[in-house]
Structures are given as structure tokens and as C-alpha cells.
Write an enzyme that holds these catalytic residues in place. Structure first.
Site, PDB file in Angstrom:
ATOM      1  N   TYR A   1      -3.804  -7.897  16.490  1.00  0.00           N
ATOM      2  CA  TYR A   1      -3.601  -6.919  15.427  1.00  0.00           C
ATOM      3  C   TYR A   1      -4.653  -5.807  15.518  1.00  0.00           C
ATOM      4  CZ  TYR A   1      -3.847  -4.866  10.761  1.00  0.00           C
ATOM      5  OH  TYR A   1      -3.908  -3.978   9.708  1.00  0.00           O
TER       6      TYR A   1
ATOM      7  N   ASP B   1      14.199   0.623  10.639  1.00  0.00           N
ATOM      8  CA  ASP B   1      13.029   0.055  11.315  1.00  0.00           C
ATOM      9  C   ASP B   1      12.343   1.159  12.115  1.00  0.00           C
ATOM     10  OD1 ASP B   1      11.571  -1.360  13.633  1.00  0.00           O
ATOM     11  OD2 ASP B   1      12.175  -3.043  12.378  1.00  0.00           O
TER      12      ASP B   1
ATOM     13  N   ALA C   1       3.695   1.534   7.921  1.00  0.00           N
ATOM     14  CA  ALA C   1       4.532   0.423   8.384  1.00  0.00           C
ATOM     15  C   ALA C   1       3.823  -0.312   9.518  1.00  0.00           C
ATOM     16  CB  ALA C   1       5.874   0.947   8.867  1.00  0.00           C
TER      17      ALA C   1
ATOM     18  N   GLY D   1      -9.252 -16.553  15.394  1.00  0.00           N
ATOM     19  CA  GLY D   1      -9.154 -15.104  15.302  1.00  0.00           C
ATOM     20  C   GLY D   1      -9.731 -14.516  14.029  1.00  0.00           C
TER      21      GLY D   1
ATOM     22  N   ILE E   1       0.839  -1.198   0.000  1.00  0.00           N
ATOM     23  CA  ILE E   1       0.000   0.000   0.000  1.00  0.00           C
ATOM     24  C   ILE E   1       0.878   1.253   0.000  1.00  0.00           C
ATOM     25  CG2 ILE E   1      -1.861   1.251   1.162  1.00  0.00           C
ATOM     26  CD1 ILE E   1      -2.693  -1.379   2.491  1.00  0.00           C
TER      27      ILE E   1
ATOM     28  N   ASN F   1      12.007  -0.786   6.353  1.00  0.00           N
ATOM     29  CA  ASN F   1      13.107  -1.683   6.720  1.00  0.00           C
ATOM     30  C   ASN F   1      13.313  -2.788   5.683  1.00  0.00           C
ATOM     31  OD1 ASN F   1      11.010  -3.472   7.189  1.00  0.00           O
ATOM     32  ND2 ASN F   1      11.464  -3.788   9.363  1.00  0.00           N
TER      33      ASN F   1
END
Length: 308
Positions: A141, A51, A73, A267, A12, A32
């Protein structure tokens, strides 16, 4: 305008970089390269490899002083978040805070945050879900993305930092990584074109709201320019089940083989679909690429990639 796109070499993120470059903005990509690729970037985009959790990333924000931080990110695999919640929080919460603190110190005016419209609502009460729907994620998440939004609200209240949290539906399209990233479309495309078997987890009746990546990139551009702070859903408002998705991709790939089925995964939500009326009202945004056309474009992209 100078913008910093984290995860800018990714799926994206690279499309977001394209949109801003085409609009005439100065674009720096921070990545990264764990899943992003230099080849995804327009030559006019400057790539900085670091990172988001690192001191180097924070220093980049402080030294470059972008007006807008577009944060894409992330650890974005729902299944990995279930298996390793600490890793998910380290990347998605602590990494984000590293950038927010640097942005606060350097005068970042606005943050456009890539949130989730699928995982943040959990099992929905209404379809499609508006932004006012309760947020009760059922995966780490989703929890980390909800936390990001709460931190943004704090930074706005405390420091006046404006933000838009774009709650994406299931984004798909060219450059999606079929290896390890959470992208069923890219996985199906790759396997169909290679003549390999495809597996659907569960009965395939679970639904998602699939939105094309170029539409998402345009939403980021509009969000950066909008005088608005808060969450905005970026989706089509249309539910498509995984069986139907597979059929569209197989048709585009010219494959008549049926998929296999395996037990459902922990999940995973059964239904997900988000209301985009606020995006229309606030950003003047609506999706322009329907799923059948997006599936065709995506299959063609992976077909070209396979011949390189």
C-alpha cells in the site's frame, strides 16, 4: 470551479465533497460504491458510478473537463495489500494512471492526491517525520502511494500538470466504514456500542498520528487553491498509542470493559507521526479538532447510526 472527487461517496471523499460544495464549487463524485454510500453525499453533489480502472471513468474525466481532480479512490487496507499486492497495484497505480492520462488529454490543471504520511515513510528515523524524510514503505500500500507521487512528479515535469500530494496521518471520524476499511477507530466504536469485545493486535504500544476527517477535508480545499506543487503532510504531530486511543473511545462510549490482545500483524509499523509545519506555511492549515473531542464526535455519530 468544477472539481471531480474520486472515491467521493467514501469516508474521506464525502467530507471533501462537503467542503467544496460549501465553498461554492461544482462537485462531481466518481465512486464504484464498493465501500462508499450514496447517503454520504450532499444532494448538490452529482454522483457518477464507475470504477477508476474503467474506460467509463476515463471518459468522464475527458467529457467533464474538471479543473481540479481530487483523487481519493483507493485500495486502502494495508493488510489486504500485504495479502494481495497485485490487487493493490491494480487499483492504486493502474487506476490512477487511467485518470491521469484522461486528465492530461482533457486539460486538468491540478491534481490533489490522497497519499499517506503513515505508510510512505516506513519505520521513521525522526518523530514527527517531515516531508524530507526518506520514503521507504514496508507495505505494498505504501509502495503504491509512493508510486503515485512519482507519477505526479513526472506529469508535472512533462506536461506542466500541477499537483499536491497530501500525506495523511491516520484519518478518523464520522462515516468511516468499520467493515473492511483500514479504520481502527470505527471498528472500536462499532464494537463498543454493540457491547462486543475489542481486540488490540500486539501490545497496543504502537503509535499513530490521528487526524480528524473534517480537518483533512479542509486541507483538500486549501490544496486545490494553493500555488504549490509537491508533498504536504496532513497530521497533528502528536503520537497516540492504541491503548490510549481505546481508552478515549471507551470513555466516550461509557464502557469500562478492557480490550483483548492478539499477536501483532505483518507489515504494521510500530511508530508513526508526521510533521505538519509545511502545511502551516504553504496552506495556512493546522488541525483544529483534538483527539478527545474527535473521539467524542465519532462515538456520537456511530451511536446515532446504530439507532437508525
Amino acid at each position: 470551479m468544477k472539481v471531480l472527487v474520486t472515491g467521493g461517496a467514501g469516508f474521506i471523499g464525502s467530507h471533501v465533497c462537503d467542503a467544496f460544495v460549501k465553498a461554492g464549487h461544482e462537485v462531481i463524485a466518481l465512486d464504484n460504491l464498493s465501500s462508499g454510500k450514496k447517503e454520504n453525499l450532499d444532494p448538490r453533489v452529482r454522483l457518477e458510478v464507475a470504477d477508476i480502472r474503467s474506460p467509463e471513468a476515463a471518459q468522464l474525466v475527458r467529457s467533464e473537463r474538471p479543473q481540479v481532480l481530487l483523487h481519493l479512490a483507493a485500495q486502502m487496507d494495508v493488510r489486504r495489500s500485504v495479502e494481495d499486492p497485485r490487487f493493490d497495484a491494480d487499483a492504486n497505480i493502474l487506476g490512477f494512471l487511467n485518470l491521469l492520462e484522461a486528465g492530461r488529454a482533457s486539460g486538468v490543471q491540478k491534481v490533489v492526491f490522497s497519499s499517506t504520511g503513515g505508510a510512505i515513510y516506513g519505520e521513521q528515523d525522526v518523530f514527527p517525520a517531515p516531508e524530507t524524510h526518506a520514503t521507504r514503505p514496508i507495505s505494498p500500500y505504501g509502495v503504491s502511494k509512493a508510486s503515485g507521487e512519482l507519477y505526479l512528479n513526472y506529469y508535472k515535469a512533462q506536461y506542466g500538470m500541477k499537483y499536491v500530494a497530501l500525506r495523511y496521518a491516520n484519518v478518523y471520524g464520522p462515516r468511516q466504514n468499520p467493515h473492511g476499511e483500514a479504520g481502527v477507530v470505527s471498528i472500536f466504536c462499532t464494537r463498543l456500542l454493540a457491547g462486543q469485545d475489542c481486540t488490540i493486535y500486539g501490545e497496543g504500544k504502537q503509535t499513530r498520528d490521528f487526524v480528524y476527517v473534517e480537518d483533512v477535508a479542509r486541507a483538500n480545499l486549501l490544496a486545490a487553491e494553493a500555488d504549490y506543487s509537491g508533498p504536504i503532510n496532513i497530521g497533528t504531530g502528536v503520537e497516540t498509542d492504541i491503548n490510549r486511543l481505546f481508552s478515549l473511545l471507551a470513555q466516550s462510549a461509557g464502557v469500562s470493559k478492557s480490550p483483548g490482545h492478539a499477536p501483532g500483524r505483518p507489515g504494521e509499523q510500530m511508530r508513526s507521526c508526521i510533521d505538519n509545519r509545511r502545511a502551516q506555511e504553504v496552506l495556512g492549515w493546522r488541525p483544529t479538532v483534538e483527539l478527545a473531542e474527535g473521539a467524542r464526535r465519532t462515538v456520537e455519530y456511530f451511536r446515532r447510526e446504530a439507532t437508525h
